[in-house]
Design an enzyme around this catalytic site. Structure first.
Site, short mmCIF file in Angstrom:
data_model
loop_
_atom_site.label_atom_id
_atom_site.label_comp_id
_atom_site.label_asym_id
_atom_site.label_seq_id
_atom_site.Cartn_x
_atom_site.Cartn_y
_atom_site.Cartn_z
N ASP A 192 43.24 35.31 34.50
CA ASP A 192 42.00 35.98 34.12
C ASP A 192 42.15 36.85 32.87
O ASP A 192 41.18 37.47 32.44
CB ASP A 192 41.52 36.87 35.26
CG ASP A 192 42.50 38.01 35.54
OD1 ASP A 192 43.65 37.70 35.91
OD2 ASP A 192 42.14 39.18 35.37
N ASP A 212 47.97 33.49 38.38
CA ASP A 212 48.08 34.93 38.35
C ASP A 212 47.54 35.45 39.69
O ASP A 212 46.90 34.71 40.45
CB ASP A 212 47.26 35.47 37.17
CG ASP A 212 47.18 36.97 37.14
OD1 ASP A 212 48.25 37.61 37.17
OD2 ASP A 212 46.06 37.50 37.11
N ASP A 244 46.35 39.42 40.48
CA ASP A 244 45.29 40.43 40.34
C ASP A 244 44.20 39.95 39.39
O ASP A 244 44.47 39.63 38.24
CB ASP A 244 45.87 41.74 39.81
CG ASP A 244 46.88 42.35 40.77
OD1 ASP A 244 46.44 42.99 41.73
OD2 ASP A 244 48.09 42.17 40.55
#
Length: 222
Positions: free
Chosen positions: A177, A14, A16
């Site tokens: 995250d 991922d 961001d």
């Protein structure tokens, strides 16, 4: 290396909250868009809880907060256009890399892994941001939230990447995250690795039951 990488050939990341802390710039873009519409501005902490489902959802959440109700389609469209303009003008002015990112990506490549980026961020912002940080060359393929018909938590982007790079899902790892990353990885048949320091709507990432939880990307090399 971390044992989660045993027998694996592809690692998808991922963006961001995983590779970069982008909330300062995302918040600035959203704040400017809402101000342009004559609406109150949220602070960075509030915006952090809204990140993870792509630009349209970020704007929708911001508008709903400012209005106290769901925005009309017309206001949503105007808000998204304003956000894309303001954020696009400075997508990495205050964004920073998380610790160990560049060294970890380099080391994984040197050890023979294919690397991919799968983000819900609009595709147009990926290359400028990665290029700014000197990371673009590490990735064999980058997929944005508007690159395909579906985005995370759908497994479609992950399965697309695995197929495009010729790697079976069972030989792939998804590193992220948020619960959207973990849910997408689980549905795609990828192993899943979670980082606790990103954006997960205020929820503990462990609740998504990833296969592994690490404190930093560098732990992939331990």
């Amino acid at each position: 290396m971390h044992n989660i990488l045993s027998g694996k050939r592809l690692v998808a990341f991922d963006l961001d909250g995983t590779l970069i802390d982008s909330v300062p710039d995302l918040a600035a873009g959203l704040q400017a868009a809402l101000a342009e519409l004559g609406l109150p501005r949220p602070d960075d902490v509030q915006v952090a809880d809204w990140v993870g489902n792509g630009a349209a959802k970020l704007v929708e959440r911001g508008l709903a907060w400012a209005l106290g109700e769901s925005p009309s389609p017309e206001l949503q469209e105007a808000g998204l256009a304003a956000f894309m303009r303001h954020y696009g003008a400075a997508p990495f002015a205050r964004t920073v890399l998380h610790e160990g990112v560049a060294a970890t990506l380099t080391a994984l490549e040197e050890r023979g892994f294919r690397l991919a980026l799968i983000t819900n961020k609009p595709e147009r912002f990926i290359a400028p941001i990665l290029g700014h940080f000197g990371l673009l060359e590490h990735f064999a393929l980058c997929i944005g939230g508007d690159s395909l018909a579906e985005k995370k938590p759908s497994p479609l982007p992950l399965l697309y990447v695995a197929n495009a790079l010729g790697v079976e899902p069972r030989a792939c790892v998804m590193v992220g995250d948020s619960r959207h990353d973990i849910q997408a990885g689980q549905a795609a048949g990828f192993a899943t690795v979670a980082l606790p320091y990103g954006y997960n709507h205020g929820e503990p990432i462990e609740a998504s039951r990833p296969d592994a939880c690490i404190d930093s990307l560098a732990a992939l090399l331990d």
